[in-house]
Design a protein around this motif. Structure first.
Motif, PDB file in Angstrom:
ATOM      1  N   CYS A 159      10.594  11.867  -3.065  1.00 57.24           N
ATOM      2  CA  CYS A 159      11.069  10.653  -3.757  1.00 57.24           C
ATOM      3  C   CYS A 159      10.156  10.271  -4.909  1.00 57.24           C
ATOM      4  CB  CYS A 159      11.169   9.485  -2.780  1.00 57.24           C
ATOM      5  SG  CYS A 159      12.582   9.612  -1.679  1.00 57.24           S
ATOM      6  N   ALA A 215      12.709  11.432  -8.120  1.00 61.90           N
ATOM      7  CA  ALA A 215      13.722  10.395  -8.308  1.00 61.90           C
ATOM      8  C   ALA A 215      13.976  10.082  -9.774  1.00 61.90           C
ATOM      9  CB  ALA A 215      13.335   9.127  -7.554  1.00 61.90           C
ATOM     10  N   ARG A 216      12.950  10.107 -10.584  1.00 60.18           N
ATOM     11  CA  ARG A 216      13.102   9.750 -12.001  1.00 60.18           C
ATOM     12  C   ARG A 216      13.935  10.748 -12.794  1.00 60.18           C
ATOM     13  NH1 ARG A 216       7.929  12.045 -14.712  1.00 60.18           N
ATOM     14  NH2 ARG A 216       7.085  13.219 -12.961  1.00 60.18           N
ATOM     15  N   LEU A 238      16.835  11.986 -11.597  1.00 61.14           N
ATOM     16  CA  LEU A 238      18.164  12.021 -10.988  1.00 61.14           C
ATOM     17  C   LEU A 238      19.033  10.830 -11.374  1.00 61.14           C
ATOM     18  CD1 LEU A 238      17.058  13.300  -7.469  1.00 61.14           C
ATOM     19  CD2 LEU A 238      18.043  14.622  -9.375  1.00 61.14           C
ATOM     20  N   HIS A 239      19.044  10.482 -12.638  1.00 63.31           N
ATOM     21  CA  HIS A 239      19.839   9.340 -13.095  1.00 63.31           C
ATOM     22  C   HIS A 239      21.165   9.735 -13.736  1.00 63.31           C
ATOM     23  CE1 HIS A 239      16.706   6.514 -12.124  1.00 63.31           C
ATOM     24  NE2 HIS A 239      15.840   7.273 -12.736  1.00 63.31           N
ATOM     25  N   ASP A 240      21.276  10.980 -14.166  1.00 57.54           N
ATOM     26  CA  ASP A 240      22.496  11.424 -14.849  1.00 57.54           C
ATOM     27  C   ASP A 240      23.561  11.810 -13.829  1.00 57.54           C
ATOM     28  OD1 ASP A 240      21.190  11.069 -17.266  1.00 57.54           O
ATOM     29  OD2 ASP A 240      20.559  13.166 -17.391  1.00 57.54           O
ATOM     30  N   ASN A 262       4.108   4.285 -12.456  1.00 58.72           N
ATOM     31  CA  ASN A 262       4.533   4.344 -13.849  1.00 58.72           C
ATOM     32  C   ASN A 262       3.402   4.796 -14.775  1.00 58.72           C
ATOM     33  OD1 ASN A 262       7.241   3.708 -13.482  1.00 58.72           O
ATOM     34  ND2 ASN A 262       6.819   1.513 -13.514  1.00 58.72           N
ATOM     35  N   SER A 283      19.434  18.927 -12.953  1.00 64.47           N
ATOM     36  CA  SER A 283      18.907  17.916 -13.874  1.00 64.47           C
ATOM     37  C   SER A 283      18.313  18.554 -15.121  1.00 64.47           C
ATOM     38  CB  SER A 283      17.833  17.095 -13.151  1.00 64.47           C
ATOM     39  OG  SER A 283      17.149  16.259 -14.041  1.00 64.47           O
ATOM     40  N   TYR A 299      14.822  17.367 -15.715  1.00 62.75           N
ATOM     41  CA  TYR A 299      13.821  18.038 -14.890  1.00 62.75           C
ATOM     42  C   TYR A 299      13.552  19.449 -15.410  1.00 62.75           C
ATOM     43  CZ  TYR A 299      11.083  20.162 -11.334  1.00 62.75           C
ATOM     44  OH  TYR A 299      10.056  20.836 -10.701  1.00 62.75           O
TER      45      TYR A 299
END
Length: 158
Positions: A8, A12-13, A15-17, A64, A133, A136
């Motif tokens: 995670c 996780a960053r 996996l937004h598309d 971040n 991704s 990624y």
């Protein structure tokens, strides 16, 4: 539990598309199958507690900052390696020390490296993430370029 936290925190960053192609759908299914079937790495109790405490200590702000620093280092590897030359040399020397080699973090890293080598992480999960991704895949390519420059610049011996 520990492995899920790692996955995670790191992925996780990317996996937004939305999934729009059959290749992405297939990759997603491969990832889900992998994650559902892979056992967690086994940490001795003391290392599991150390990992839990380390993960709890990471705030959203510190995560971040790590992401931003990593992004900067791989987008500008030559500049980063020049700016951080002394810190990198100290870190490399520390990683060769008995203090580090006997530390909980070194032990966790060894367990995770072995686990990732034998679980399908490198030959199933990572290739599927690259197909799922595009961000990624681009990140992974940048990491490989930056790592090659690091190895070349500092003639790092494993």
């Amino acid at each position: 539990m520990y492995y899920g936290s790692f996955v995670c925190l790191h992925f996780a960053r990317f996996l937004h598309d939305p999934i729009v192609t059959e290749e992405q759908r297939s990759a997603y299914e491969k990832i889900i199958t992998f994650l559902d079937s892979v056992p967690s790495p086994q940490f001795p109790d003391n290392l599991g507690a150390f990992w839990d405490e380390s993960v709890k200590a990471l705030s959203a702000e510190s995560i971040n900052q790590i992401i931003d620093s990593t992004r900067y280092s791989i987008e500008n590897p030559d500049l980063f390696l020049s700016e951080k030359k002394d810190e990198i040399e100290r870190y490399m020397a520390f990683k060769q020390s008995d203090e580090y080699k006997n530390s909980p973090m070194a032990m966790i890293q060894a367990i995770l490296e072995n686990f990732n080598s034998t679980s399908g992480y490198y030959d199933v999960f990572i290739p599927a993430m690259k197909r799922l991704s595009k961000p990624y895949a681009e990140y992974s390519e940048q990491i490989e370029i930056a790592n090659a420059k690091l190895l070349q610049r500092f003639a790092i011996l494993s």
